[in-house]
Design a protein around this motif. Sequence first.
Motif, PDB file in Angstrom:
ATOM      1  N   ASP A 192     -50.277 -33.963  27.865  1.00 15.10           N
ATOM      2  CA  ASP A 192     -52.186 -34.553  27.107  1.00 15.10           C
ATOM      3  C   ASP A 192     -52.892 -34.368  28.262  1.00 15.10           C
ATOM      4  O   ASP A 192     -53.563 -33.785  27.187  1.00 15.10           O
ATOM      5  CB  ASP A 192     -52.088 -36.332  26.905  1.00 15.10           C
ATOM      6  N   SER A 204     -50.523 -41.166  33.098  1.00 17.56           N
ATOM      7  CA  SER A 204     -49.444 -40.926  33.407  1.00 17.56           C
ATOM      8  C   SER A 204     -49.348 -40.072  32.416  1.00 17.56           C
ATOM      9  O   SER A 204     -48.277 -39.122  31.986  1.00 17.56           O
ATOM     10  CB  SER A 204     -48.304 -41.982  33.078  1.00 17.56           C
ATOM     11  N   LYS A 205     -49.194 -39.439  31.299  1.00 16.32           N
ATOM     12  CA  LYS A 205     -49.671 -38.641  30.035  1.00 16.32           C
ATOM     13  C   LYS A 205     -49.878 -37.161  30.324  1.00 16.32           C
ATOM     14  O   LYS A 205     -51.045 -36.686  30.647  1.00 16.32           O
ATOM     15  CB  LYS A 205     -50.549 -39.188  29.060  1.00 16.32           C
TER      16      LYS A 205
END
Length: 266
Positions: free
Chosen positions: A19, A15-16
């Motif tokens: 990052d 999801s990130k």
Amino acid sequence: MNLKEYYQKVNSEKSKSQDVAWLIKEVSNVEPFLWGETELTPQLVSTLDKGIKRLSSGEPLGYILGYVPFWNCKILVTPDVLIPRAETEQLCELVVDRVSGENLRILDLCTGSGCIAVALATQLNCKVVATDISEAALKVAKQNAVINNAQVDFICGDLFKNVSGKFDVIVTNPPYIAEEEKEILPSSVLDFEPHIALFGGDDGLDFYKRIKDNVRPYLSPRGMIFMEVGDTQAERIVDIFDKDFDCEIISDYFGFKRFVIARSRK
Ligand SMILES: C[S@@+](CC[C@H](N)C(=O)[O-])C[C@H]1O[C@@H](n2cnc3c(N)ncnc32)[C@H](O)[C@@H]1O
């Protein structure tokens, strides 16, 4: 597989995405516009896979890379220090905007990684004194002063313990999370960041009260205290200081009341 394909593969599973992209860019040292033409080596795949695995366990990117950008500096971070936050860059900006003059004497209380002390020492071209109770944090902070070429004197102790002299500016981002907030903290904070850096007693205000009660001998006449505060705490912190200080509340870029400046009336 090239870096672009690798990013698309892992990004669809995680999801990130920001990052993930930052991790790939920093680890590969290749800018995103060149990812499509950069083939992965087995060693790079292995390093990236390990990083992605740590990201998916909730570990903050800063600890995985071992550093974060902070204002004009590169700040090394380990699990012994809090990862510097964007609001804290704004705290440094406030100090730089509000103070001037030569030979400023600045004290950074609760320095952690040393991010505030190092940023101010380099930006204002002055020497800063910085304290923390954690020897382990100070070890990291000292490295940060060296790699950023900043003049900082580090002291280990409980708040003002072992500090001597008077300061024109005291700046601090102390632990301020209330005990009751523990339950709602994200696991990326609670499980990975040092608890000594987080909690400030039942209402989160212990450090501000102790600073108010003990600061007088360390503050120059009309000296200023710049504090980062939790987003529901500003008015209560003004209540703590306003008998002896002129206080001002400042909001962060999102409109949250995140800073209190207290200027001594004496
Ligand atoms: C919220 S962190 C801030 C770190 C850094 N200044 C920053 O802004 O990223 C608070 C720091 O306070 C330190 N600390 C906790 N209790 C302390 C005490 N009694 N005296 C001095 N420092 C303390 C912790 O070790 C931690 O490094």
